[in-house]
Write a protein that holds these residues in place. Structure first.
Motif, short mmCIF file in Angstrom:
data_model
loop_
_atom_site.label_atom_id
_atom_site.label_comp_id
_atom_site.label_asym_id
_atom_site.label_seq_id
_atom_site.Cartn_x
_atom_site.Cartn_y
_atom_site.Cartn_z
N ALA A 98 9.41 89.38 21.19
CA ALA A 98 9.23 88.84 19.84
C ALA A 98 8.70 89.92 18.89
O ALA A 98 9.14 90.02 17.74
N ILE A 99 7.77 90.71 19.38
CA ILE A 99 7.21 91.79 18.56
C ILE A 99 8.31 92.78 18.17
O ILE A 99 8.40 93.22 17.02
N ARG A 100 9.17 93.10 19.10
CA ARG A 100 10.27 94.03 18.84
C ARG A 100 11.23 93.46 17.79
O ARG A 100 11.66 94.17 16.86
N ILE A 101 11.56 92.17 17.90
CA ILE A 101 12.47 91.53 16.93
C ILE A 101 11.89 91.61 15.52
O ILE A 101 12.56 91.98 14.57
N ALA A 102 10.61 91.26 15.39
CA ALA A 102 9.97 91.28 14.07
C ALA A 102 9.94 92.70 13.50
O ALA A 102 10.22 92.91 12.31
N GLU A 118 6.08 98.06 15.74
CA GLU A 118 5.74 97.27 16.93
C GLU A 118 4.25 97.36 17.23
O GLU A 118 3.61 96.36 17.55
N ARG A 119 3.69 98.57 17.11
CA ARG A 119 2.26 98.75 17.40
C ARG A 119 1.40 97.94 16.45
O ARG A 119 0.45 97.29 16.85
N ARG A 120 1.76 97.96 15.18
CA ARG A 120 0.95 97.25 14.17
C ARG A 120 1.07 95.74 14.33
O ARG A 120 0.08 95.02 14.20
N ILE A 121 2.26 95.24 14.61
CA ILE A 121 2.42 93.80 14.84
C ILE A 121 1.62 93.38 16.06
O ILE A 121 0.94 92.35 16.05
N ALA A 122 1.67 94.18 17.12
CA ALA A 122 0.89 93.86 18.33
C ALA A 122 -0.61 93.79 18.00
O ALA A 122 -1.32 92.93 18.52
N CYS A 164 4.25 88.19 9.59
CA CYS A 164 4.88 88.53 10.88
C CYS A 164 5.80 87.40 11.33
O CYS A 164 6.89 87.64 11.84
N GLU A 165 5.34 86.18 11.11
CA GLU A 165 6.14 85.01 11.48
C GLU A 165 7.45 84.99 10.70
O GLU A 165 8.52 84.72 11.27
N ARG A 166 7.39 85.30 9.44
CA ARG A 166 8.62 85.32 8.62
C ARG A 166 9.58 86.39 9.11
O ARG A 166 10.79 86.19 9.09
N LEU A 167 9.04 87.52 9.54
CA LEU A 167 9.90 88.59 10.06
C LEU A 167 10.58 88.17 11.35
O LEU A 167 11.72 88.54 11.62
N LEU A 168 9.88 87.39 12.15
CA LEU A 168 10.45 86.93 13.40
C LEU A 168 11.62 85.98 13.15
O LEU A 168 12.60 85.98 13.89
N MET A 169 11.52 85.21 12.08
CA MET A 169 12.56 84.22 11.77
C MET A 169 13.68 84.78 10.90
O MET A 169 14.64 84.08 10.61
#
Length: 170
Positions: A98-102, A118-122, A164-169
């Motif tokens: 999920a982190i990679r997708i976002a 990816e590091r920042r989202i994590a 982050c949630e919006r980026l995932l979607m």
């Protein structure tokens, strides 16, 4: 929902270092109110004062929280979420898929790409989940606002972690 809680909803026996756990003692209707969000921000400032230079994962580990990385999806890939946490043993499990997708979705916009590696989202997700552990609150619509406020304050973000949630979607 950005984060999903799996495991025990409450663990009164779980003890972090003195002064860091907040006892919510609130009903789901009360969670996420301005007072609770304000308390989440105050907790973030307290944690940051004790750990001024550490990343969210370093803070979590210093508080005895195990960080696990994995990849998973639910419902044949139709449901994806960033992480889950549990109180006993204290643990945050990050979903690298999920982190990679976002992060990939963020790369399409150069204005936000630096904020959403990816590091920042994590790190954002770890801080968010750390709130659930410190507050001993399961994920719900109300507690998510407090967890987002905690992560934003702890990491000094100029935006809501909900992005982050919006980026995932996307």
């Amino acid at each position: 929902m950005l984060m999903k809680w799996l495991g025990e909803r409450r663990c009164l026996e779980f003890r972090l270092q003195p002064g860091f756990a907040i006892d919510s003692g609130q009903s789901p209707a009360e969670a996420g109110t301005p007072n609770t969000v304000s308390a989440a921000c105050a907790l973030a400032r307290q944690v940051r004062e004790k750990y001024p230079l550490q990343r969210a994962d370093e803070i979590a580990r210093a508080l005895g929280v195990e960080i696990i990385t994995d990849e998973w999806s639910v419902a044949n890939g139709r449901v994806v979420y960033f992480a889950e946490c549990r109180l006993r043993p204290p643990q945050i499990r990050l979903n690298l898929a999920a982190i990679r997708i976002a992060a990939q979705n963020a790369q399409a916009d150069s204005a936000i790409a630096a904020w959403f590696s990816e590091r920042r989202i994590a790190e954002i997700v770890t801080a968010h989940e750390l709130y659930h552990i410190l507050a001993r609150q399961a994920s719900s619509q109300g507690t998510e606002a407090s967890a987002h406020a905690f992560a934003r304050e702890l990491l000094h973000l100029p935006f809501s972690p909900q992005l982050c949630e919006r980026l995932l979607m996307a």
